[in-house]
Design an enzyme around this catalytic site. Structure first.
Site, PDB file in Angstrom:
ATOM      1  N   SER A  56      45.837  42.945  44.325  1.00 18.38           N
ATOM      2  CA  SER A  56      45.067  42.843  43.090  1.00 18.38           C
ATOM      3  C   SER A  56      45.676  42.129  42.063  1.00 18.38           C
ATOM      4  O   SER A  56      46.911  41.952  42.272  1.00 18.38           O
ATOM      5  CB  SER A  56      44.503  44.178  42.749  1.00 18.38           C
ATOM      6  N   LYS A 227      57.753  30.728  48.535  1.00 16.88           N
ATOM      7  CA  LYS A 227      57.679  31.651  49.894  1.00 16.88           C
ATOM      8  C   LYS A 227      56.181  32.080  50.398  1.00 16.88           C
ATOM      9  O   LYS A 227      55.592  32.563  49.478  1.00 16.88           O
ATOM     10  CB  LYS A 227      58.269  33.053  49.627  1.00 16.88           C
ATOM     11  N   THR A 228      56.151  31.706  51.486  1.00 19.32           N
ATOM     12  CA  THR A 228      54.541  31.799  52.159  1.00 19.32           C
ATOM     13  C   THR A 228      54.475  33.313  53.228  1.00 19.32           C
ATOM     14  O   THR A 228      53.264  33.411  53.457  1.00 19.32           O
ATOM     15  CB  THR A 228      53.930  30.636  52.845  1.00 19.32           C
ATOM     16  N   CYS A 419      30.791  48.579  16.710  1.00 17.68           N
ATOM     17  CA  CYS A 419      30.443  50.073  17.290  1.00 17.68           C
ATOM     18  C   CYS A 419      31.130  51.087  16.484  1.00 17.68           C
ATOM     19  O   CYS A 419      30.569  51.395  15.571  1.00 17.68           O
ATOM     20  CB  CYS A 419      30.637  49.919  18.822  1.00 17.68           C
ATOM     21  N   HIS A 546      27.449  45.946  20.451  1.00 13.64           N
ATOM     22  CA  HIS A 546      28.866  45.163  20.923  1.00 13.64           C
ATOM     23  C   HIS A 546      28.249  43.857  20.934  1.00 13.64           C
ATOM     24  O   HIS A 546      27.746  43.372  22.038  1.00 13.64           O
ATOM     25  CB  HIS A 546      29.102  45.712  22.441  1.00 13.64           C
ATOM     26  N   GLU A 548      30.033  41.343  20.957  1.00 14.40           N
ATOM     27  CA  GLU A 548      31.011  40.656  21.870  1.00 14.40           C
ATOM     28  C   GLU A 548      30.592  40.443  23.297  1.00 14.40           C
ATOM     29  O   GLU A 548      30.850  39.535  24.234  1.00 14.40           O
ATOM     30  CB  GLU A 548      32.314  41.288  21.976  1.00 14.40           C
TER      31      GLU A 548
HETATM   32  N1  GLN Z   1      32.479  56.815  19.866  1.00 12.04           N
HETATM   33  C1  GLN Z   1      31.491  55.982  19.458  1.00 12.04           C
HETATM   34  C2  GLN Z   1      30.245  56.811  19.840  1.00 12.04           C
HETATM   35  O1  GLN Z   1      30.153  57.205  20.907  1.00 12.04           O
HETATM   36  C3  GLN Z   1      31.594  54.657  19.361  1.00 12.04           C
HETATM   37  C4  GLN Z   1      31.492  54.122  20.672  1.00 12.04           C
HETATM   38  C5  GLN Z   1      32.048  52.638  20.981  1.00 12.04           C
HETATM   39  O2  GLN Z   1      32.556  52.278  20.027  1.00 12.04           O
HETATM   40  N2  GLN Z   1      31.509  52.186  21.931  1.00 12.04           N
HETATM   41  O3  GLN Z   1      29.014  56.580  19.327  1.00 12.04           O
END
Ligand code: GLN
Length: 571
Positions: A56, A227-228, A419, A546, A548
């Site tokens: 892994s 090294k293989t 969040c 989120h 992101e």
């Molecule tokens: N702990 C917070 C909640 O459950 C924020 C969760 C998070 O940041 N993903 O609401």
């Protein structure tokens, strides 16, 4: 004339009878083979590619995504699946210390971070069905057994578990009408827990068009010789399981040398042309280009007996080059408690990377330990162009994060909260601007000012898959920073939390200068985005979701783009 004859014959009763008898014989034959042939064959000729590994941490996720991107850039329709041989049903209850970040898909599935890597490369939403775990497969098989679906048979790993695995894979390929279905098998070849998956991968080739890519590690000796032996052993393990790899990906520090390639070819039975150097280049988004330069696409199509096709990575390459010409540098502090494990915040790190490529700038991330800030470390000692407070769970490190938010708010430093970062921005404001010294989240303590409290319907005794998860629709207030970011009023973003802002306090917040510029598009009108009304502040915004998780290399998150723009404007 011939046509006429055949038509005439068909009219005679004798011919009809013969035909009918032939048909029944054929039907009987088909139904017999159907019983033997299990599971059913797919109709479209999807080509399957399994990616396995000799250990892994070799970067199989990156190999899988790069291969998928290359094929996608040729115009093929790609399905992609991650197999995680662990017994958890999903990654939802795993600590980031154990397993890195838990990624959330738009349908609210909590998965291994590889699904995030695939989405970022393919610019495509994936769902629950794209992650197969031992837990899920057994769960499904046991449920079927309880429903009596196996008709009195002894339910066994082979064929019932292995069939279930193949059915799940083929279902994804069929539903998506895939030209290629790429399946990454997590873990190490030879592990007990991954063997049913490898057996399923072997069996699938009996009916379907399947090729195998195996990733191996090539260490260097003290004399700097590649090294293989380890690689040879891992291919032997794979062959013991009935799988002969078609392609080898070698993971090494420096490009694979000719001597090592020759040895690998001889001992592993893989053509020299099919051994690719997957050496460390430091920039993951360059990988599809590296594969392309080594003719990976041509070799792969040749293996499947397909015609060559042109890859179109023009835009991709252009974006990569934008960053290589970057001459502006900014520093963003990320205040976390899993700071030792950057994997815990991988989607945030990648969302910032996407901004780097698309703006053509360099972002230096300063990982800041919230507990150190709590103990007195001064942020003013650092030259930060922006501060980001990410998501998290539990009370540890909270005070440090709140201090960092206060510092950003008071010193006009661009701030983005995600969040938990959203919840703490509200708590900080309540404590320091509204004078509610006790303001808190009920996640951390009992308080007379529960600014943040439990979502309706949450049961803390049931933790698996029970949070507010996945896409939720949100309405955005016009003439706000949020509206400037999204340029529309209806959006949907991904969530993963149990607690939320308590609307009882909303008026007081708004009167004191904090705007809830995004609220959930349902009867609860939950606070989803907060921002400061203060025009002096260059950027102070937090999202309960989120942002992101939806950022991609080809389509960065607009929230991150606007935040980074604000950070770089001061430089
Ligand atoms: N702990 C917070 C909640 O459950 C924020 C969760 C998070 O940041 N993903 O609401």
């Amino acid at each position: 004339m011939a046509k006429y004859k055949r038509a005439k014959k068909a009219k005679s009763g004798k011919v009809k009878k013969i035909k009918a008898a032939k048909n029944t014989r054929r039907t009987r034959k088909i139904s017999q083979t159907r019983q033997l042939r299990h599971p059913k064959q797919t109709l479209k000729s999807t080509k399957y590619i399994f990616v396995t590994g000799g250990m892994s941490g070799l970067g199989k996720g990156l190999i899988t995504s790069s291969a998928a991107k290359l094929l996608q850039s040729m115009g093929y329709n790609i399905s992609i699946i991650k197999i995680d041989p662990y017994v958890n049903v999903d990654a939802g209850t795993m600590s980031p210390f154990e397993h890195g970040e838990v990624f959330v898909t738009s349908d609210g599935y909590e998965s291994d971070q590889d699904l995030g890597v695939y989405e970022r490369f393919l610019n495509k939403n994936l769902g629950k069905e794209h992650n197969i775990t031992t837990g899920r497969i057994y769960w499904q098989v046991i449920q079927k057994e309880r429903q009596g679906k196996y008709l009195g048979k002894t339910v066994q790993i082979i064929p019932h578990i292995t069939n279930e695995i193949q059915d799940e894979i083929k279902k994804v390929a069929e539903d998506e009408n895939a030209d290629f279905c790429i399946v990454e098998i997590g873990g190490t070849v030879g592990d007990i827990e991954s063997s049913p998956f490898l057996e399923a991968a072997r069996q699938l080739a009996f009916h379907e068009n399947v090729k195998y890519i195996h990733a191996v590690f090539i260490p260097e000796s003290t004399l700097k010789e590649q090294k293989t032996k380890i690689a040879q052993h891992s291919v032997q393990k794979l062959r013991e399981m009935g799988i002969q790899p078609n392609i080898l990906m070698t993971r090494s520090e420096t490009p694979l040398n000719e001597e090592a390639r020759k040895k690998l070819s001889l001992f592993c039975n893989v053509k020299e042309s099919n051994i690719f150097s997957f050496h460390y280049i430091g920039e993951i988004y360059r990988m599809p280009l590296v594969f392309y330069e080594q003719d990976f696409d041509k070799i792969l199509l040749k293996e499947f007996g397909m015609q060559e096709k042109k890859a179109n990575l023009h835009e991709w390459r252009r974006t990569i080059e934008k960053k290589s010409k970057a001459n502006k540098n900014i520093t963003i502090g990320i205040v976390g408690k899993y700071s030792k494990l950057e994997d815990s915040y991988i989607s945030i790190e990648q969302a910032l990377k996407h901004c780097e490529y698309n703006f053509g700038i360099n972002i230096n991330i300063e990982w800041l330990d919230a507990e150190k800030i709590e103990k007195g470390f001064l942020l003013s000692n650092l030259q930060l162009d922006g501060i980001l407070v990410p998501g998290g769970f539990g009370a540890r490190g909270i005070a440090g994060k709140i201090k960092a938010i206060e510092y950003a708010r008071e010193n006009n430093i661009p701030f983005l909260g995600l969040c938990l970062g959203f919840q703490l921005a509200a708590i900080e404001f309540a404590r320091n601007k509204l004078g509610m010294r006790e303001a808190n989240s009920t996640e951390f303590s009992k308080t007379k000012n529960p600014i943040i409290y439990l979502l309706p319907g949450q049961d803390l005794n049931k933790l698996g898959g029970t949070m507010r998860l996945g896409d939720c629709e949100c309405k955005i207030r016009k003439k706000s920073l949020a509206h400037k970011i999204y340029k529309k009023v209806n959006i949907a973003e991904r969530h993963r939390h149990r607690y939320e802002f308590n609307n009882k306090y909303k008026k007081r917040f708004e009167n004191a200068g904090m705007l809830f510029s995004g609220t959930s598009d349902d009867k609860y009108k939950l606070g989803e985005i907060l921002e400061l009304k203060n025009q002096e502040h260059p950027f102070f915004l937090a999202t309960q979701y989120h942002a992101e998780f939806t950022s991609r290399f080809e389509k960065p998150s607009p929230v991150f783009m606007e935040f980074v723009r604000a950070c770089s404007e001061g430089v």
